[in-house]
Design an enzyme around this catalytic site. Structure first.
Site, PDB file in Angstrom:
ATOM      1  N   LEU A 206      -6.730 -47.137  -8.584  1.00 35.42           N
ATOM      2  CA  LEU A 206      -6.611 -48.615  -8.575  1.00 35.42           C
ATOM      3  C   LEU A 206      -7.302 -49.142  -7.322  1.00 35.42           C
ATOM      4  O   LEU A 206      -6.877 -48.820  -6.215  1.00 35.42           O
ATOM      5  CB  LEU A 206      -5.143 -49.002  -8.447  1.00 35.42           C
ATOM      6  CG  LEU A 206      -4.275 -49.190  -9.678  1.00 35.42           C
ATOM      7  CD1 LEU A 206      -2.858 -49.517  -9.232  1.00 35.42           C
ATOM      8  CD2 LEU A 206      -4.811 -50.305 -10.570  1.00 35.42           C
ATOM      9  N   HIS A 207      -8.358 -49.910  -7.490  1.00 33.77           N
ATOM     10  CA  HIS A 207      -8.969 -50.485  -6.288  1.00 33.77           C
ATOM     11  C   HIS A 207      -9.615 -51.849  -6.509  1.00 33.77           C
ATOM     12  O   HIS A 207     -10.081 -52.467  -5.545  1.00 33.77           O
ATOM     13  CB  HIS A 207     -10.011 -49.531  -5.698  1.00 33.77           C
ATOM     14  CG  HIS A 207     -11.307 -49.526  -6.455  1.00 33.77           C
ATOM     15  ND1 HIS A 207     -11.466 -48.891  -7.647  1.00 33.77           N
ATOM     16  CD2 HIS A 207     -12.497 -50.121  -6.184  1.00 33.77           C
ATOM     17  CE1 HIS A 207     -12.709 -49.064  -8.086  1.00 33.77           C
ATOM     18  NE2 HIS A 207     -13.351 -49.817  -7.220  1.00 33.77           N
ATOM     19  N   ARG A 208      -9.650 -52.340  -7.758  1.00 32.21           N
ATOM     20  CA  ARG A 208     -10.289 -53.643  -8.001  1.00 32.21           C
ATOM     21  C   ARG A 208      -9.546 -54.727  -7.241  1.00 32.21           C
ATOM     22  O   ARG A 208      -8.305 -54.811  -7.352  1.00 32.21           O
ATOM     23  CB  ARG A 208     -10.205 -54.039  -9.470  1.00 32.21           C
ATOM     24  CG  ARG A 208     -11.032 -53.261 -10.387  1.00 32.21           C
ATOM     25  CD  ARG A 208     -12.451 -53.756 -10.539  1.00 32.21           C
ATOM     26  NE  ARG A 208     -13.219 -52.590 -10.881  1.00 32.21           N
ATOM     27  CZ  ARG A 208     -14.390 -52.250 -10.372  1.00 32.21           C
ATOM     28  NH1 ARG A 208     -14.987 -53.017  -9.501  1.00 32.21           N
ATOM     29  NH2 ARG A 208     -14.988 -51.155 -10.740  1.00 32.21           N
ATOM     30  N   ASP A 279      -8.825 -48.610 -12.931  1.00 30.66           N
ATOM     31  CA  ASP A 279      -9.552 -49.873 -13.052  1.00 30.66           C
ATOM     32  C   ASP A 279     -10.997 -49.687 -12.582  1.00 30.66           C
ATOM     33  O   ASP A 279     -11.709 -50.651 -12.331  1.00 30.66           O
ATOM     34  CB  ASP A 279      -8.843 -51.008 -12.301  1.00 30.66           C
ATOM     35  CG  ASP A 279      -8.707 -50.745 -10.799  1.00 30.66           C
ATOM     36  OD1 ASP A 279      -9.239 -49.736 -10.293  1.00 30.66           O
ATOM     37  OD2 ASP A 279      -8.063 -51.577 -10.123  1.00 30.66           O
TER      38      ASP A 279
END
Ligand code: UD1
Length: 367
Positions: A206-208, A279
């Site tokens: 998850l990094h968006r 993501d």
């Protein structure tokens, strides 16, 4: 002919590695092709950059712009200001950019304004979501590129519908998959973390900004992940952008938080997992090729082919939907995908052939 090839951020490194390799294997036949590697320094930590160079056998950059982090305007401007003198000093005939990060658009724009031809690898992907910085980067890069190398024919159609001349567009396949195919054997040989058995764990990334910069959104998505962890252990390599955002969020004890992983261990982890929740953009493609079910926690994707024929399902960020789709995979209902056309490990060769042919066509004497 002189080429500057640009890499800046983690997802760029696996895309440039096979192009550099293809250039060096062709070089004997085209003795004057001169290739210099530029690292913008957009990513700079050991585990976001150096480890990838080591795993992928990428040589030390010839030019390092060392720009580091910053706001979008700061980072893009710093890359442009540092790249312009490099272009003026080295006077390349072509600048090759890959992907959709800030380094991609910054170097493309700088080169084009100096009258240097630009080739964009992974052109034509569109999420139609202008709140994504990467979508802006893709559109701006494509509109000024002289050669556009695409990973699938949907990207060709996107470009044509935007008025890009057909002769500039070349459907070549996927250089990220070239790297996957070169490295998968080594990756599978690496030991798994203690307590993990093949096919019996999930991987989460998850990094968006849209997911991690909003505390409510992050807590809601991680609520679904906590519920999934009740059924299966989950390994979560945490991107630096996400690390500080996790403070105060309670995570299920079966979620294993780890540092960002370098290429080979991460590929080995994904390849032996039961499913991936992500993501990311590139991971949607890698899971499709590996045949691993992927749930993409975004409202849209610039890589729709992975949903149409691959193993990817776009689940958005509604926790109920994430849980429902994950449960169906855990209950043995995962979709079976196929591998997109030309994702065959030879995209970089095709790219280099086309670039060298341009050179031959331009002037046999010059080359
Ligand atoms: C960038 C790309 C994104 C890509 C992602 C992969 C853009 C617009 N975004 O997003 O498309 O999916 O890389 O990782 O180009 N940091 C470190 N070490 C590093 C780099 C960054 O600690 O080597 C930290 C810094 O605090 C930085 C933050 O991570 O502010 C975010 O990094 P940044 O490069 O701005 O964006 P990413 O989220 O990594």
């Amino acid at each position: 002919m002189k080429y500057l090839i640009v890499a800046g951020a983690r997802p760029n490194f696996m895309k440039i590695a096979p192009i550099l390799r293809a250039f060096s294997s062709k070089r004997s036949g085209y003795s004057s092709a001169h290739v210099l590697l530029v690292h913008t320094g957009q990513h700079y930590s050991r585990n976001m950059s150096d480890d990838f160079f080591r795993d992928l056998g990428i040589p030390e950059p010839d030019i390092n712009l060392e720009v580091g982090s910053g706001s979008h305007a700061e980072q893009t401007a710093r890359i442009m200001m540092a790249f312009e003198p490099a272009c003026l000093e080295h006077r390349p005939d072509w600048v090759i950019v890959v992907g959709d990060v800030n380094s991609t658009v910054a170097c493309a724009l700088t080169a084009k304004k100096l009258g240097i031809r630009v080739a964009h690898v992974e052109a034509g992907l569109r999420s139609r979501d202008m709140s994504m910085p990467e979508e802006i980067n893709r559109l701006c890069t494509d509109v000024i590129s002289d050669l556009l190398f695409t990973t699938d024919t949907m990207a060709d159609e996107n470009l044509r519908s935007e008025g890009v001349a057909s002769e500039k567009i070349h459907f070549v396949g996927n250089t990220m998959i070239d790297t996957l195919q070169q490295q998968i054997g080594r990756a599978r040989e690496l030991p798994l973390r203690d307590g993990l058995a093949p096919g019996k764990y999930a991987v989460l990334t998850l990094h968006r900004p849209a997911n991690v910069d909003s505390p409510d959104r992050l807590a809601s998505v991680l609520g679904a992940i906590n519920a999934i962890a009740g059924r299966i252990p989950i390994v979560f390599p945490v991107h630096p952008r996400t690390t500080s955002k996790l403070a105060g969020i309670e995570l299920h004890p079966r979620i294993q938080i780890v540092e960002p992983m370098s290429y080979l261990p991460f590929l080995g982890l994904v390849a032996r997992s039961q499913m991936v929740l992500t993501d990311s953009g590139g991971i949607q493609e890698e899971t499709t090729v590996l045949g691993i079910p992927c749930l993409t926690m975004r409202p849209n994707t610039e890589r729709p082919i992975t949903c149409e024929i691959g193993t990817n399902v776009l689940v958005g960020t509604d926790p109920q939907r994430i849980l429902k789709e994950a449960t169906s995979i855990l209950d043995g209902q995962a979709r079976i995908g196929t591998i997109p056309e030309k994702w065959d490990g030879r995209a970089a060769e095709r790219i280099v052939d086309i670039l060298l042919n341009q050179c031959v066509q331009a002037s046999t004497l010059e080359c």
